[in-house]
Design a protein around this motif. Structure first.
Motif, PDB file in Angstrom:
ATOM      1  N   PHE A 239       0.823  -1.207   0.000  1.00 41.84           N
ATOM      2  CA  PHE A 239       0.000   0.000   0.000  1.00 41.84           C
ATOM      3  C   PHE A 239       0.861   1.263   0.000  1.00 41.84           C
ATOM      4  O   PHE A 239       0.345   2.359  -0.018  1.00 41.84           O
ATOM      5  CB  PHE A 239      -0.910   0.027   1.231  1.00 41.84           C
ATOM      6  CG  PHE A 239      -2.162  -0.768   1.076  1.00 41.84           C
ATOM      7  CD1 PHE A 239      -2.944  -0.634  -0.058  1.00 41.84           C
ATOM      8  CD2 PHE A 239      -2.584  -1.631   2.064  1.00 41.84           C
ATOM      9  CE1 PHE A 239      -4.111  -1.366  -0.200  1.00 41.84           C
ATOM     10  CE2 PHE A 239      -3.746  -2.368   1.932  1.00 41.84           C
ATOM     11  CZ  PHE A 239      -4.508  -2.230   0.791  1.00 41.84           C
TER      12      PHE A 239
ATOM     13  N   LEU B 275      11.751  -5.094   7.919  1.00 41.12           N
ATOM     14  CA  LEU B 275      10.826  -4.713   8.990  1.00 41.12           C
ATOM     15  C   LEU B 275       9.527  -5.505   8.944  1.00 41.12           C
ATOM     16  O   LEU B 275       8.987  -5.886   9.965  1.00 41.12           O
ATOM     17  CB  LEU B 275      10.484  -3.230   8.841  1.00 41.12           C
ATOM     18  CG  LEU B 275      11.062  -2.283   9.871  1.00 41.12           C
ATOM     19  CD1 LEU B 275      10.675  -0.862   9.500  1.00 41.12           C
ATOM     20  CD2 LEU B 275      10.570  -2.607  11.264  1.00 41.12           C
ATOM     21  N   THR B 276       9.016  -5.729   7.724  1.00 48.61           N
ATOM     22  CA  THR B 276       7.624  -6.187   7.634  1.00 48.61           C
ATOM     23  C   THR B 276       7.438  -7.564   7.016  1.00 48.61           C
ATOM     24  O   THR B 276       6.360  -8.118   7.130  1.00 48.61           O
ATOM     25  CB  THR B 276       6.800  -5.202   6.784  1.00 48.61           C
ATOM     26  OG1 THR B 276       7.466  -5.027   5.555  1.00 48.61           O
ATOM     27  CG2 THR B 276       6.653  -3.876   7.468  1.00 48.61           C
TER      28      THR B 276
ATOM     29  N   PHE C 280      -0.798  -7.989   7.312  1.00 40.15           N
ATOM     30  CA  PHE C 280       0.025  -7.167   8.197  1.00 40.15           C
ATOM     31  C   PHE C 280       1.121  -6.482   7.410  1.00 40.15           C
ATOM     32  O   PHE C 280       1.483  -5.348   7.701  1.00 40.15           O
ATOM     33  CB  PHE C 280       0.623  -8.015   9.306  1.00 40.15           C
ATOM     34  CG  PHE C 280      -0.398  -8.459  10.286  1.00 40.15           C
ATOM     35  CD1 PHE C 280      -0.918  -7.552  11.191  1.00 40.15           C
ATOM     36  CD2 PHE C 280      -0.874  -9.748  10.291  1.00 40.15           C
ATOM     37  CE1 PHE C 280      -1.875  -7.938  12.093  1.00 40.15           C
ATOM     38  CE2 PHE C 280      -1.828 -10.137  11.187  1.00 40.15           C
ATOM     39  CZ  PHE C 280      -2.342  -9.233  12.088  1.00 40.15           C
TER      40      PHE C 280
ATOM     41  N   SER D 186       0.799  -5.478   4.348  1.00 33.43           N
ATOM     42  CA  SER D 186       0.149  -4.373   3.645  1.00 33.43           C
ATOM     43  C   SER D 186      -0.018  -3.168   4.555  1.00 33.43           C
ATOM     44  O   SER D 186       0.273  -2.032   4.178  1.00 33.43           O
ATOM     45  CB  SER D 186      -1.220  -4.802   3.131  1.00 33.43           C
ATOM     46  OG  SER D 186      -1.097  -5.923   2.313  1.00 33.43           O
ATOM     47  N   ILE D 187      -0.487  -3.413   5.776  1.00 32.62           N
ATOM     48  CA  ILE D 187      -0.704  -2.303   6.696  1.00 32.62           C
ATOM     49  C   ILE D 187       0.628  -1.691   7.103  1.00 32.62           C
ATOM     50  O   ILE D 187       0.765  -0.479   7.233  1.00 32.62           O
ATOM     51  CB  ILE D 187      -1.511  -2.775   7.919  1.00 32.62           C
ATOM     52  CG1 ILE D 187      -2.865  -3.315   7.452  1.00 32.62           C
ATOM     53  CG2 ILE D 187      -1.718  -1.656   8.903  1.00 32.62           C
ATOM     54  CD1 ILE D 187      -3.604  -4.065   8.501  1.00 32.62           C
ATOM     55  N   GLY D 188       1.649  -2.550   7.249  1.00 32.89           N
ATOM     56  CA  GLY D 188       2.980  -2.053   7.570  1.00 32.89           C
ATOM     57  C   GLY D 188       3.518  -1.117   6.498  1.00 32.89           C
ATOM     58  O   GLY D 188       4.101  -0.076   6.807  1.00 32.89           O
TER      59      GLY D 188
ATOM     60  N   LEU E 216       1.749   0.688   4.418  1.00 32.98           N
ATOM     61  CA  LEU E 216       0.975   1.931   4.505  1.00 32.98           C
ATOM     62  C   LEU E 216       1.552   2.799   5.611  1.00 32.98           C
ATOM     63  O   LEU E 216       1.728   4.018   5.455  1.00 32.98           O
ATOM     64  CB  LEU E 216      -0.489   1.586   4.799  1.00 32.98           C
ATOM     65  CG  LEU E 216      -1.479   2.734   4.795  1.00 32.98           C
ATOM     66  CD1 LEU E 216      -1.578   3.326   3.416  1.00 32.98           C
ATOM     67  CD2 LEU E 216      -2.849   2.252   5.244  1.00 32.98           C
ATOM     68  N   ALA E 217       1.897   2.161   6.742  1.00 28.48           N
ATOM     69  CA  ALA E 217       2.459   2.880   7.879  1.00 28.48           C
ATOM     70  C   ALA E 217       3.769   3.562   7.486  1.00 28.48           C
ATOM     71  O   ALA E 217       3.963   4.752   7.758  1.00 28.48           O
ATOM     72  CB  ALA E 217       2.694   1.913   9.035  1.00 28.48           C
ATOM     73  N   LEU E 218       4.659   2.830   6.796  1.00 29.74           N
ATOM     74  CA  LEU E 218       5.938   3.416   6.408  1.00 29.74           C
ATOM     75  C   LEU E 218       5.740   4.611   5.495  1.00 29.74           C
ATOM     76  O   LEU E 218       6.419   5.630   5.630  1.00 29.74           O
ATOM     77  CB  LEU E 218       6.797   2.366   5.710  1.00 29.74           C
ATOM     78  CG  LEU E 218       7.528   1.413   6.641  1.00 29.74           C
ATOM     79  CD1 LEU E 218       8.252   0.360   5.843  1.00 29.74           C
ATOM     80  CD2 LEU E 218       8.509   2.193   7.505  1.00 29.74           C
TER      81      LEU E 218
ATOM     82  N   VAL F 265       3.161   6.668   5.374  1.00 26.13           N
ATOM     83  CA  VAL F 265       2.670   7.832   6.121  1.00 26.13           C
ATOM     84  C   VAL F 265       3.779   8.457   6.964  1.00 26.13           C
ATOM     85  O   VAL F 265       3.906   9.686   7.048  1.00 26.13           O
ATOM     86  CB  VAL F 265       1.474   7.426   7.012  1.00 26.13           C
ATOM     87  CG1 VAL F 265       1.092   8.555   7.937  1.00 26.13           C
ATOM     88  CG2 VAL F 265       0.290   7.033   6.158  1.00 26.13           C
ATOM     89  N   ILE F 266       4.630   7.602   7.553  1.00 25.56           N
ATOM     90  CA  ILE F 266       5.727   8.137   8.366  1.00 25.56           C
ATOM     91  C   ILE F 266       6.694   8.930   7.485  1.00 25.56           C
ATOM     92  O   ILE F 266       7.110  10.037   7.825  1.00 25.56           O
ATOM     93  CB  ILE F 266       6.457   6.996   9.105  1.00 25.56           C
ATOM     94  CG1 ILE F 266       5.516   6.435  10.181  1.00 25.56           C
ATOM     95  CG2 ILE F 266       7.754   7.475   9.726  1.00 25.56           C
ATOM     96  CD1 ILE F 266       6.001   5.179  10.838  1.00 25.56           C
TER      97      ILE F 266
ATOM     98  N   THR G 180       5.229  12.266   6.761  1.00 26.40           N
ATOM     99  CA  THR G 180       5.363  13.189   7.891  1.00 26.40           C
ATOM    100  C   THR G 180       6.788  13.730   7.996  1.00 26.40           C
ATOM    101  O   THR G 180       6.996  14.920   8.271  1.00 26.40           O
ATOM    102  CB  THR G 180       4.988  12.462   9.197  1.00 26.40           C
ATOM    103  OG1 THR G 180       3.812  11.705   8.960  1.00 26.40           O
ATOM    104  CG2 THR G 180       4.744  13.438  10.314  1.00 26.40           C
ATOM    105  N   VAL G 181       7.769  12.857   7.740  1.00 27.84           N
ATOM    106  CA  VAL G 181       9.163  13.306   7.790  1.00 27.84           C
ATOM    107  C   VAL G 181       9.406  14.387   6.738  1.00 27.84           C
ATOM    108  O   VAL G 181       9.988  15.438   7.017  1.00 27.84           O
ATOM    109  CB  VAL G 181      10.120  12.110   7.578  1.00 27.84           C
ATOM    110  CG1 VAL G 181      11.549  12.592   7.347  1.00 27.84           C
ATOM    111  CG2 VAL G 181      10.060  11.172   8.769  1.00 27.84           C
TER     112      VAL G 181
ATOM    113  N   ALA H 268      -1.116   6.342  -5.395  1.00 29.19           N
ATOM    114  CA  ALA H 268      -1.259   5.168  -4.537  1.00 29.19           C
ATOM    115  C   ALA H 268      -2.344   4.228  -5.065  1.00 29.19           C
ATOM    116  O   ALA H 268      -2.147   3.020  -5.153  1.00 29.19           O
ATOM    117  CB  ALA H 268      -1.588   5.603  -3.119  1.00 29.19           C
TER     118      ALA H 268
END
Lengths: 329, 289
Positions: free
Chosen positions: A74, A120-121, A128, A130-132, A134-136, A138-139, A142-143, A258
């Motif tokens: 994702f 990491l994932t 999991f 896929s969600i991981g 997506l998390a990376l 978004v982080i 933000t950076v 995306a």
């Protein structure tokens, strides 16, 4: 049980002559494409072609992991933005660096990021992962928003050269570059598909436990796939700042990127290299049309609907529909 | 560091946590118990928020009351959606990858439809408890946070009662552990999952009404809740309702502290950072088996 494999006959006529045929075909498509674009000779024609070609690269890159190994990433927009902001960063340091060099750097950074993401994932399975991803993404977003050197939330301006050698405009030059990237991406995807790597990934996709039991080094193969996929996705983003001359985090981490990157292979067909190309060309062109005739938010609606319809009635995508018909006859 | 600032951040974080529990409880049911990766859940929350907004503006209904009126419809729609999902994906056993892509598409269909109907402007509701605050000395608790906090915890408590005390509720817990065994004792896993998914979508409706009480809404906001909902579900141990409440509070406090001490621009990374740390360090969550 195989969930994705289409009735596909392994192509054994490999080797150098066949590669030359492919290169010739790619060159022919390129010549036709740029002759037509030259006829139009408008910036808009190049913009539209650039958009479609960019999606060929993105969809093909995504499919190396998502289609061959069945791991849905994702975070495609994150990798794309990595390429975009890699170029912005390099531009701020060395404004005169040629774009192809930036593409190479982006590919390297994307591969490293993909490898890190994999470490990491990838011990997590399926959802999991896929969600991981997506998390990376978004982080990373933000950076970038908080990183002033590359413009932060305000964005960054790029001053591009007036013209490029051998081309009528800089946009034409970047469009040609994107065509070359598309050919490279497809070549990588095709090579992977027919190699031991592709067969290992297909085994993982069909049943990871069974694959591991029969001696497929699943983590190693998946890491190879994330790195390759990450490199291609980041490569697609690298020329973008020069194309539109202004980028901000919202454009780089664009939602459209995306969604399309996932939707195009799913709709085109994920089992082979040709599916993402077909999906990208069809949907990419459809969206260019919709943007001009309806509105840009209609794009997302079209893609969302196509995704819902295709996953429901044609799980193997357009290529699946075509090959099913062929076997029935 | 002033005690007052810290105390207020802690308090608002905990209040937010109660609302987050209501946001995540639907994911805990669908994803944790039923193994359906409904990534479109946050979009359904936005749909719920806009329904509550519409009933409030058109008919002057209190948002909470509006949620109660709309929840049965959401329940029925949820059952229908599950029936479709089961018929198309689960039965072909293609639920993992194709199902994920299906819900991903659905997410955008819902979001863009809301966008086309309501536009990009921020919408808000009016209710007597939006505005005033409860104050004790240095600390103040706005009612617009307190009401969703209590309602959120209430919803989770009711669901816990339902799952623990009723026949269907216990069957839902059974299907989450072993559908095969449920079939052996004469239950129909598909019917049970259908009811549970309906419940999950009904909670999205309620969570949406709470959201519109807390802050003005616009269609694309739902995406912020993808990370939160899944982070809470995973951190809470996937199937545990108590875990959902505790993890909601942890995330609420973590976000409030980040906003107070680091800056609001880092807010979006908190939930996903927490999620990644959980996945890397303890994938079974704090209440996981």
């Amino acid at each position: 049980m195989s969930s994705l494999s289409t009735p596909y006959v392994e192509d054994r006529r490999g080797g150098l002559p066949r590669t030359l045929v492919w290169l010739g075909l790619a060159a022919a498509i390129g010549v036709v494409l740029f002759t037509v674009l030259g006829r139009f000779n408008s910036e808009y024609a190049y913009l539209a072609a650039y958009g479609v070609l960019q999606y060929v690269v993105l969809a093909t890159g995504w499919n190396i992991l998502g289609g061959y190994a069945g791991y849905v990433n994702f975070g495609a927009a994150g990798f794309y933005a990595l390429g975009v902001y890699g170029s912005v960063f390099l531009y701020k340091l060395f404004p005169d660096l040629p774009v192809p060099v930036m593409v190479l750097v982006a590919a390297g950074v994307g591969a490293l990021f993909g490898l890190g993401m994999g470490y990491l994932t990838l011990r997590l399975r399926g959802v999991f992962f896929s969600i991981g991803t997506l998390a990376l993404s978004v982080i990373l977003h933000t950076v970038i928003v908080n990183w002033e050197f590359v413009g932060g939330a305000r964005g960054a301006y790029i001053i591009r050269p007036e013209d490029a050698p051998f081309f009528s405009s800089y946009a034409a030059y970047l469009c040609a570059l994107m065509f070359v990237l598309a050919v490279i991406a497809v070549a990588i995807a095709r090579t992977v598909q027919h190699s031991w790597l592709g067969r290992g990934l297909a085994a993982i996709r069909d049943d990871e436990t069974a694959a591991e039991c029969s001696g497929v080094a699943s983590l190693k193969l998946k890491l190879a796939a994330t790195s390759l996929s990450g490199a291609v996705l980041a490569m697609a983003g690298a020329p973008f700042p020069f194309f539109i001359t202004y980028v901000d985090p919202a454009t780089a981490f664009s939602l459209t990127v995306a969604v399309n990157t996932i939707a195009m292979p799913v709709i085109g067909g994920m089992a082979t290299w040709i599916g993402p190309v077909v999906g990208a060309v069809l949907i990419g062109s459809l969206q260019q049309l919709a943007t001009v005739t309806i509105s840009s938010s209609a794009n997302l609606l079209i893609v969302g609907l196509l995704l819902v319809v295709f996953t429901s009635i044609a799980p193997f995508g357009i290529m699946g529909l075509l090959s099913r018909r062929r076997t029935v006859r | 560091m002033s005690m007052e600032l810290f105390g207020n951040a802690l308090l608002s974080g905990l209040l937010l946590g109660g609302f987050y529990a209501a946001v995540a409880v639907g994911i805990t049911i669908a994803f944790g118990m039923l193994d359906i990766v409904n990534i479109a859940h946050p979009a359904f929350i936005m749909l719920g928020a806009f329904v509550a907004y519409w009933l409030n503006v058109e008919y002057g209904l209190d948002p909470l009351l509006a949620a109660l009126v709309a929840a049965p419809f959401a329940y029925i729609a949820g059952r229908g959606l599950y029936r479709y999902y089961h018929g198309v994906f689960e039965r072909r056993s293609e639920d993992s990858l194709q199902g994920l892509a299906f819900f991903f598409g659905l997410l955008f269909v819902v979001e863009v439809s809301l966008l086309l109907v309501f536009g990009v402007d921020y919408r808000f509701v009016s209710a007597p408890y939006i505005g005033p605050s409860l104050t004790f000395g240095d600390y103040s608790v706005p009612y617009r946070m307190l009401v969703p906090f209590l309602a959120g915890l209430g919803v989770v408590a009711l669901i816990a009662l339902y799952l623990g005390r009723t026949f269907t509720g216990r069957a839902i817990l059974a299907v989450s552990q072993d559908p095969g065994a449920l079939r052996l004792v004469g239950g129909n896993p598909v019917k049970i999952k259908e009811a549970a998914f309906g419940l999950s979508i009904a909670t999205a409706m309620l969570a949406g009404a709470l959201l519109v009480i807390i802050q003005p809404i616009e269609p694309s906001m739902g995406r912020e809740f993808i990370g939160r909902a899944f982070a809470i579900c995973v951190l809470g141990g996937m199937t545990s309702l108590l875990g959902t409440v505790v993890a909601g509070a942890i995330l609420g406090v973590a976000e409030a502290m980040t906003t107070t001490y680091v800056g609001a621009a880092w807010g979006p990374a908190v939930s996903f950072g927490l999620l990644l740390i959980t996945l890397a360090v303890r994938p079974s969550g704090i209440f996981g088996r």
